[in-house]
Design a protein around this motif. Structure first.
Motif, mmCIF file in Angstrom:
data_model
loop_
_atom_site.group_PDB
_atom_site.id
_atom_site.type_symbol
_atom_site.label_atom_id
_atom_site.label_comp_id
_atom_site.label_asym_id
_atom_site.label_seq_id
_atom_site.Cartn_x
_atom_site.Cartn_y
_atom_site.Cartn_z
ATOM 1 N N MET A 167 0.778 -1.062 0.085
ATOM 2 C CA MET A 167 -0.316 -0.488 0.005
ATOM 3 C C MET A 167 0.879 0.834 -0.222
ATOM 4 O O MET A 167 1.979 1.454 0.179
ATOM 5 N N LYS A 168 0.181 2.248 -0.366
ATOM 6 C CA LYS A 168 1.353 3.953 0.107
ATOM 7 C C LYS A 168 1.398 4.220 0.982
ATOM 8 O O LYS A 168 0.037 3.690 1.878
ATOM 9 N N THR A 169 2.272 4.910 1.397
ATOM 10 C CA THR A 169 2.101 5.154 2.799
ATOM 11 C C THR A 169 1.122 6.216 3.070
ATOM 12 O O THR A 169 0.891 7.274 1.560
ATOM 13 N N VAL A 170 0.210 6.339 4.172
ATOM 14 C CA VAL A 170 -0.694 7.762 4.531
ATOM 15 C C VAL A 170 0.164 8.664 5.293
ATOM 16 O O VAL A 170 0.729 8.405 5.958
ATOM 17 N N GLN A 171 0.002 9.604 4.433
ATOM 18 C CA GLN A 171 0.530 11.097 4.929
ATOM 19 C C GLN A 171 -0.513 11.804 5.331
ATOM 20 O O GLN A 171 0.116 12.823 6.787
ATOM 21 N N LEU A 172 -1.566 11.462 5.524
ATOM 22 C CA LEU A 172 -2.794 12.462 5.853
ATOM 23 C C LEU A 172 -3.753 12.036 6.188
ATOM 24 O O LEU A 172 -4.126 10.942 5.844
ATOM 25 N N VAL A 173 -4.441 12.396 7.637
ATOM 26 C CA VAL A 173 -5.273 11.300 7.887
ATOM 27 C C VAL A 173 -6.959 12.592 8.260
ATOM 28 O O VAL A 173 -6.060 13.797 8.797
ATOM 29 N N VAL A 174 -7.456 12.669 7.464
ATOM 30 C CA VAL A 174 -8.800 13.324 7.169
ATOM 31 C C VAL A 174 -9.528 13.473 8.983
ATOM 32 O O VAL A 174 -10.420 11.998 8.386
ATOM 33 N N LEU A 175 -10.220 13.514 10.120
ATOM 34 C CA LEU A 175 -11.022 13.301 10.853
ATOM 35 C C LEU A 175 -12.865 14.356 10.896
ATOM 36 O O LEU A 175 -12.100 15.410 11.329
ATOM 37 N N LEU A 205 -4.776 8.736 19.277
ATOM 38 C CA LEU A 205 -4.244 8.568 18.002
ATOM 39 C C LEU A 205 -4.281 9.489 17.610
ATOM 40 O O LEU A 205 -2.896 9.423 16.564
ATOM 41 N N LEU A 206 -4.011 11.019 18.340
ATOM 42 C CA LEU A 206 -3.694 12.197 17.234
ATOM 43 C C LEU A 206 -2.102 12.005 17.718
ATOM 44 O O LEU A 206 -1.155 12.653 16.669
ATOM 45 N N ALA A 207 -1.906 11.606 19.510
ATOM 46 C CA ALA A 207 -0.326 11.810 19.483
ATOM 47 C C ALA A 207 0.550 10.829 18.760
ATOM 48 O O ALA A 207 1.592 11.158 18.593
ATOM 49 N N PHE A 208 -0.181 9.646 18.320
ATOM 50 C CA PHE A 208 0.581 8.483 17.345
ATOM 51 C C PHE A 208 1.027 8.892 16.109
ATOM 52 O O PHE A 208 1.773 8.283 15.693
ATOM 53 N N VAL A 216 2.155 11.986 10.195
ATOM 54 C CA VAL A 216 0.600 11.776 9.688
ATOM 55 C C VAL A 216 0.621 13.104 9.718
ATOM 56 O O VAL A 216 0.139 13.430 10.891
ATOM 57 N N ARG A 217 -0.375 14.339 9.255
ATOM 58 C CA ARG A 217 -0.403 14.596 9.393
ATOM 59 C C ARG A 217 -1.905 14.680 9.324
ATOM 60 O O ARG A 217 -2.927 13.725 9.331
ATOM 61 N N ILE A 218 -2.809 15.539 10.473
ATOM 62 C CA ILE A 218 -3.966 15.625 10.866
ATOM 63 C C ILE A 218 -4.588 16.775 10.532
ATOM 64 O O ILE A 218 -4.708 17.946 11.051
ATOM 65 N N ALA A 219 -5.797 16.716 10.030
ATOM 66 C CA ALA A 219 -7.297 17.007 9.335
ATOM 67 C C ALA A 219 -8.052 16.872 10.229
ATOM 68 O O ALA A 219 -8.738 16.135 10.344
ATOM 69 N N ASP A 224 -2.143 13.422 -4.417
ATOM 70 C CA ASP A 224 -3.012 11.577 -5.418
ATOM 71 C C ASP A 224 -3.105 11.679 -3.615
ATOM 72 O O ASP A 224 -2.779 10.755 -2.414
ATOM 73 N N PRO A 225 -4.625 11.163 -3.697
ATOM 74 C CA PRO A 225 -5.934 11.046 -3.038
ATOM 75 C C PRO A 225 -5.562 9.563 -1.784
ATOM 76 O O PRO A 225 -5.906 9.199 -0.709
ATOM 77 N N GLN A 226 -4.854 8.964 -2.626
ATOM 78 C CA GLN A 226 -4.394 7.204 -2.247
ATOM 79 C C GLN A 226 -3.407 7.015 -0.673
ATOM 80 O O GLN A 226 -3.161 6.220 -0.732
ATOM 81 N N HIS A 227 -3.130 8.680 -0.608
ATOM 82 C CA HIS A 227 -1.691 9.072 0.548
ATOM 83 C C HIS A 227 -2.940 9.343 1.883
ATOM 84 O O HIS A 227 -2.033 9.679 2.568
ATOM 85 N N VAL A 228 -4.391 9.323 1.395
ATOM 86 C CA VAL A 228 -5.111 10.382 2.613
ATOM 87 C C VAL A 228 -6.155 9.145 3.112
ATOM 88 O O VAL A 228 -6.018 7.678 2.190
ATOM 89 N N TYR A 229 -6.296 9.208 4.622
ATOM 90 C CA TYR A 229 -7.858 8.194 4.895
ATOM 91 C C TYR A 229 -8.524 9.432 5.366
ATOM 92 O O TYR A 229 -7.903 10.483 5.662
ATOM 93 N N ASN A 230 -9.728 9.024 5.682
ATOM 94 C CA ASN A 230 -10.463 9.671 5.958
ATOM 95 C C ASN A 230 -11.543 8.725 6.476
ATOM 96 O O ASN A 230 -11.644 7.425 6.730
#
Length: 245
Positions: free
Chosen positions: A1-9, A104-107, A113-116, A181-187
């Protein structure tokens, strides 16, 4: 899988505990202003921009061919009453993170990994929640964080042309961090509109939480990449995924 760079919460129901208080405020505003909206209908539109929801429900009640000025007048009234109720709630009620949120935010911070944080709320009440939780510390005038802040970015629904289920808040977060690339993003969210926004953005994963406003059965009916009982479970999943990348 591609590396997760951003998690949108999402906020209410995902990172901020919500025991259906927002729905209650919405129902009170509807009743006070003559808008007919069942509990089921209100739940179905959770996560979307709140003014848009009033526009939608008043259009349903008045009919598609209703006088435009009357429609706007009714929407304005309901939305204003809702704002007053919602802001009073968040000024006076207990505001706390959901189970596993701070961990989770601390992890994510530790993992680079960026947090939005995104929300169906407008900026004024978003800031009210951030201040109550002290999550606003370190955010600049554009609500971007720094190395010491808890989050990297906050986006409210009134800061984009269209709120969820449109993908614009996710895409704005990507643009802010230079992610193409949105494939680096989790929502992650707790409503169907949260899940749909991640799907429309093309995220590598659009995940649902079942300890917020919707049950497992309700979210299972929506297209998703996984459902979790809490952010604790989501973090375990993410730790496994990051270990593989």
């Amino acid at each position: 899988m591609k590396t997760v760079q951003l998690v949108v919460l999402d906020m209410a129901g995902t990172t901020v505990r919500d025991q259906h208080e927002v729905e209650a405020c919405f129902a009170q505003a509807a009743t006070a202003t003559g808008l007919q909206a069942s509990a089921e209908r209100i739940l179905a539109v959770q996560g979307q921009a709140k003014r848009f929801v009033f526009e939608l429900l008043w259009r349903e009640q008045l009919g598609a061919h209703a006088d435009a000025a009357l429609h706007t007048q009714r929407v304005d009234h309901s939305y204003q009453v809702f704002r007053e109720l919602l802001e009073a709630h968040y000024r006076t009620a207990e505001v706390v993170p959901t189970e596993g949120c701070l961990e989770l935010l601390a992890f994510l911070r530790k993992s680079g990994v960026r947090i939005a944080l995104t929300t169906g709320f407008y900026r004024e009440v978003t800031n009210l929640i951030l201040r109550r939780l002290r999550w606003d510390i370190g955010l600049d005038a554009h609500y971007q964080g720094n190395a010491q802040s808890l989050i990297d970015l906050s986006i409210a629904s009134d800061e984009v042309a269209e709120g969820r289920p449109a993908p614009l808040m996710i895409q704005q977060a990507m643009h802010t961090f230079g992610i193409t690339d949105p494939q680096h993003v989790y929502n992650v969210g707790d409503t169907p509109s949260d899940l749909e926004s991640g799907r429309r953005a093309g995220c590598a994963g659009s995940f649902g939480l079942t300890n917020g406003t919707h049950t497992h059965a309700q979210l299972a009916a929506c297209q998703n990449d996984g459902l979790f009982a809490s952010l604790v479970e989501f973090q375990r999943h993410l730790e496994t995924e990051l270990a593989r990348s």
